[in-house]
Design a protein around this motif. Structure first.
Motif, PDB file in Angstrom:
ATOM      1  N   ILE A   1     -17.892   3.015 -29.496  1.00 50.31           N
ATOM      2  CA  ILE A   1     -19.260   2.992 -30.035  1.00 50.31           C
ATOM      3  C   ILE A   1     -20.197   2.319 -29.033  1.00 50.31           C
ATOM      4  O   ILE A   1     -21.288   2.824 -28.750  1.00 50.31           O
ATOM      5  CB  ILE A   1     -19.294   2.298 -31.413  1.00 50.31           C
ATOM      6  N   ASP A   2     -19.769   1.180 -28.467  1.00 48.96           N
ATOM      7  CA  ASP A   2     -20.603   0.496 -27.470  1.00 48.96           C
ATOM      8  C   ASP A   2     -20.831   1.376 -26.238  1.00 48.96           C
ATOM      9  O   ASP A   2     -21.892   1.315 -25.611  1.00 48.96           O
ATOM     10  CB  ASP A   2     -19.967  -0.828 -27.055  1.00 48.96           C
ATOM     11  N   SER A   3     -19.842   2.218 -25.900  1.00 49.61           N
ATOM     12  CA  SER A   3     -19.963   3.058 -24.700  1.00 49.61           C
ATOM     13  C   SER A   3     -20.965   4.195 -24.882  1.00 49.61           C
ATOM     14  O   SER A   3     -21.398   4.795 -23.898  1.00 49.61           O
ATOM     15  CB  SER A   3     -18.600   3.624 -24.296  1.00 49.61           C
ATOM     16  N   LEU A   4     -21.367   4.489 -26.112  1.00 50.96           N
ATOM     17  CA  LEU A   4     -22.354   5.550 -26.336  1.00 50.96           C
ATOM     18  C   LEU A   4     -23.679   5.250 -25.638  1.00 50.96           C
ATOM     19  O   LEU A   4     -24.430   6.163 -25.299  1.00 50.96           O
ATOM     20  CB  LEU A   4     -22.571   5.768 -27.833  1.00 50.96           C
ATOM     21  N   ALA A   5     -23.965   3.965 -25.403  1.00 50.76           N
ATOM     22  CA  ALA A   5     -25.193   3.594 -24.700  1.00 50.76           C
ATOM     23  C   ALA A   5     -25.182   4.096 -23.245  1.00 50.76           C
ATOM     24  O   ALA A   5     -26.238   4.176 -22.611  1.00 50.76           O
ATOM     25  CB  ALA A   5     -25.384   2.076 -24.724  1.00 50.76           C
ATOM     26  N   LEU A   6     -24.012   4.460 -22.732  1.00 49.54           N
ATOM     27  CA  LEU A   6     -23.917   5.008 -21.373  1.00 49.54           C
ATOM     28  C   LEU A   6     -24.363   6.468 -21.329  1.00 49.54           C
ATOM     29  O   LEU A   6     -24.537   7.027 -20.251  1.00 49.54           O
ATOM     30  CB  LEU A   6     -22.475   4.907 -20.847  1.00 49.54           C
ATOM     31  N   GLY A   7     -24.529   7.068 -22.490  1.00 47.48           N
ATOM     32  CA  GLY A   7     -24.943   8.467 -22.572  1.00 47.48           C
ATOM     33  C   GLY A   7     -23.922   9.279 -23.337  1.00 47.48           C
ATOM     34  O   GLY A   7     -22.720   9.015 -23.272  1.00 47.48           O
ATOM     35  N   ARG A   8     -24.414  10.249 -24.045  1.00 54.13           N
ATOM     36  CA  ARG A   8     -23.551  11.084 -24.888  1.00 54.13           C
ATOM     37  C   ARG A   8     -22.431  11.744 -24.092  1.00 54.13           C
ATOM     38  O   ARG A   8     -21.330  11.943 -24.582  1.00 54.13           O
ATOM     39  CB  ARG A   8     -24.398  12.150 -25.577  1.00 54.13           C
ATOM     40  N   HIS A   9     -22.696  12.116 -22.851  1.00 56.10           N
ATOM     41  CA  HIS A   9     -21.715  12.849 -22.050  1.00 56.10           C
ATOM     42  C   HIS A   9     -21.037  11.982 -20.991  1.00 56.10           C
ATOM     43  O   HIS A   9     -20.423  12.510 -20.073  1.00 56.10           O
ATOM     44  CB  HIS A   9     -22.368  14.078 -21.426  1.00 56.10           C
ATOM     45  N   ALA A  10     -21.160  10.672 -21.133  1.00 50.90           N
ATOM     46  CA  ALA A  10     -20.476   9.772 -20.199  1.00 50.90           C
ATOM     47  C   ALA A  10     -18.976  10.015 -20.289  1.00 50.90           C
ATOM     48  O   ALA A  10     -18.451  10.314 -21.365  1.00 50.90           O
ATOM     49  CB  ALA A  10     -20.800   8.319 -20.523  1.00 50.90           C
ATOM     50  N   LYS A  11     -18.299   9.904 -19.193  1.00 42.99           N
ATOM     51  CA  LYS A  11     -16.848  10.127 -19.174  1.00 42.99           C
ATOM     52  C   LYS A  11     -16.148   8.835 -19.584  1.00 42.99           C
ATOM     53  O   LYS A  11     -15.972   7.919 -18.786  1.00 42.99           O
ATOM     54  CB  LYS A  11     -16.403  10.606 -17.806  1.00 42.99           C
ATOM     55  N   VAL A  12     -15.792   8.784 -20.853  1.00 46.13           N
ATOM     56  CA  VAL A  12     -15.090   7.640 -21.434  1.00 46.13           C
ATOM     57  C   VAL A  12     -13.865   8.206 -22.130  1.00 46.13           C
ATOM     58  O   VAL A  12     -13.975   9.120 -22.948  1.00 46.13           O
ATOM     59  CB  VAL A  12     -15.983   6.891 -22.443  1.00 46.13           C
ATOM     60  N   THR A  13     -12.697   7.680 -21.783  1.00 47.51           N
ATOM     61  CA  THR A  13     -11.458   8.173 -22.382  1.00 47.51           C
ATOM     62  C   THR A  13     -10.728   7.031 -23.086  1.00 47.51           C
ATOM     63  O   THR A  13     -10.926   5.862 -22.765  1.00 47.51           O
ATOM     64  CB  THR A  13     -10.517   8.782 -21.326  1.00 47.51           C
ATOM     65  N   SER A  14      -9.871   7.413 -24.020  1.00 50.81           N
ATOM     66  CA  SER A  14      -9.004   6.458 -24.713  1.00 50.81           C
ATOM     67  C   SER A  14      -7.610   7.057 -24.784  1.00 50.81           C
ATOM     68  O   SER A  14      -7.449   8.199 -25.228  1.00 50.81           O
ATOM     69  CB  SER A  14      -9.504   6.175 -26.127  1.00 50.81           C
ATOM     70  N   ASP A  15      -6.625   6.279 -24.350  1.00 50.19           N
ATOM     71  CA  ASP A  15      -5.232   6.706 -24.406  1.00 50.19           C
ATOM     72  C   ASP A  15      -5.000   8.035 -23.694  1.00 50.19           C
ATOM     73  O   ASP A  15      -4.236   8.881 -24.161  1.00 50.19           O
ATOM     74  CB  ASP A  15      -4.738   6.784 -25.856  1.00 50.19           C
ATOM     75  N   VAL A  16      -5.672   8.234 -22.557  1.00 48.72           N
ATOM     76  CA  VAL A  16      -5.523   9.445 -21.763  1.00 48.72           C
ATOM     77  C   VAL A  16      -4.914   9.048 -20.423  1.00 48.72           C
ATOM     78  O   VAL A  16      -5.358   8.094 -19.776  1.00 48.72           O
ATOM     79  CB  VAL A  16      -6.894  10.139 -21.558  1.00 48.72           C
ATOM     80  N   TYR A  17      -3.893   9.795 -20.021  1.00 45.71           N
ATOM     81  CA  TYR A  17      -3.224   9.522 -18.752  1.00 45.71           C
ATOM     82  C   TYR A  17      -4.203   9.521 -17.587  1.00 45.71           C
ATOM     83  O   TYR A  17      -5.042  10.416 -17.467  1.00 45.71           O
ATOM     84  CB  TYR A  17      -2.203  10.622 -18.454  1.00 45.71           C
ATOM     85  N   ILE A  18      -4.061   8.553 -16.703  1.00 47.06           N
ATOM     86  CA  ILE A  18      -4.776   8.485 -15.437  1.00 47.06           C
ATOM     87  C   ILE A  18      -3.717   8.374 -14.356  1.00 47.06           C
ATOM     88  O   ILE A  18      -2.775   7.580 -14.479  1.00 47.06           O
ATOM     89  CB  ILE A  18      -5.739   7.274 -15.398  1.00 47.06           C
ATOM     90  N   ASP A  19      -3.873   9.170 -13.310  1.00 51.43           N
ATOM     91  CA  ASP A  19      -2.893   9.158 -12.215  1.00 51.43           C
ATOM     92  C   ASP A  19      -3.127   7.987 -11.278  1.00 51.43           C
ATOM     93  O   ASP A  19      -4.251   7.736 -10.835  1.00 51.43           O
ATOM     94  CB  ASP A  19      -2.970  10.456 -11.409  1.00 51.43           C
ATOM     95  N   PHE A  20      -2.052   7.283 -10.998  1.00 49.97           N
ATOM     96  CA  PHE A  20      -2.005   6.244  -9.982  1.00 49.97           C
ATOM     97  C   PHE A  20      -0.982   6.688  -8.944  1.00 49.97           C
ATOM     98  O   PHE A  20      -0.138   7.541  -9.247  1.00 49.97           O
ATOM     99  CB  PHE A  20      -1.587   4.902 -10.603  1.00 49.97           C
ATOM    100  N   PRO A  21      -1.014   6.136  -7.733  1.00 52.51           N
ATOM    101  CA  PRO A  21      -0.035   6.544  -6.723  1.00 52.51           C
ATOM    102  C   PRO A  21       1.400   6.344  -7.197  1.00 52.51           C
ATOM    103  O   PRO A  21       1.688   5.487  -8.032  1.00 52.51           O
ATOM    104  CB  PRO A  21      -0.345   5.616  -5.541  1.00 52.51           C
TER     105      PRO A  21
END
Length: 183
Positions: free
Chosen positions: A43-63
């Motif tokens: 909810i707080d991240s909505l201030a970054l914009g409706r289409h801001a790239k914010v993920t929850s519990d989504v895999y992110i690749d690290f080396p």
């Protein structure tokens, strides 16, 4: 693990089960506090914009073989998926929410890992201690700066590397309900 065996498996209650394209399965303990905290940060991240790239519990690749599915990640607006995932290089902020079984990992292991890979901001949100720890200035062994703030102390503005500010409302983060004896 075959699709049929997955469908017939009774996974423990209170866990989110994530399946990676690489065949790995991750079981993440979830509580009402954890779920509510992630929702509050979203909810707080909505201030970054409706289409801001914010993920929850989504895999992110690290080396190597060090993938992560953080509680919340804020990505650069120009981030693009490679092989169905975002790269750690696209991350502006990662936040992990402490659960009763993840405290050591969130406070120690993740701090070292995210610092080592240059994640600009790592935020540990601990509903049980009623505090957040904001890590900045990544180093090869963690972060050189850590700021603690208690729940209920107003808003915490967090400047992101792209010039935007993510503001976490510390007054709105959920706290664990006191346990009651059922008679």
């Amino acid at each position: 693990m075959s699709v049929h065996s997955i469908m017939d498996t009774d996974f423990p209650k209170g866990y989110a089960v994530l399946f990676g394209v690489d065949g790995k399965m991750i079981m993440i303990p979830r509580s009402e506090e954890c779920s509510g905290t992630i929702r509050s940060m979203q909810i707080d991240s909505l201030a970054l914009g409706r289409h801001a790239k914010v993920t929850s519990d989504v895999y992110i690749d690290f080396p190597g073989d060090e993938h992560s599915a953080p509680g919340l990640a804020i990505l650069r607006d120009d981030a693009r998926k490679v092989s169905r995932r975002y790269s750690f290089e696209d991350v502006l902020l990662i936040s992990e929410v402490v659960s009763t079984s993840s405290a050591r990992k969130d406070y120690n292991d993740c701090t070292t890992k995210y610092g080592r890979y240059g994640i600009p901001i790592y935020l540990v949100v601990d509903p049980y201690a009623g505090e957040v720890v904001l890590h900045t200035e990544p180093t090869a062994i963690g972060y050189s700066t850590a700021l603690k703030r208690a729940y209920g102390t107003g808003k915490l503005p967090i400047p992101l590397a792209d010039g935007r500010t993510f503001t976490l409302d510390l007054d709105e983060l959920p706290r664990p309900e006191p346990e009651t004896d059922a008679h």
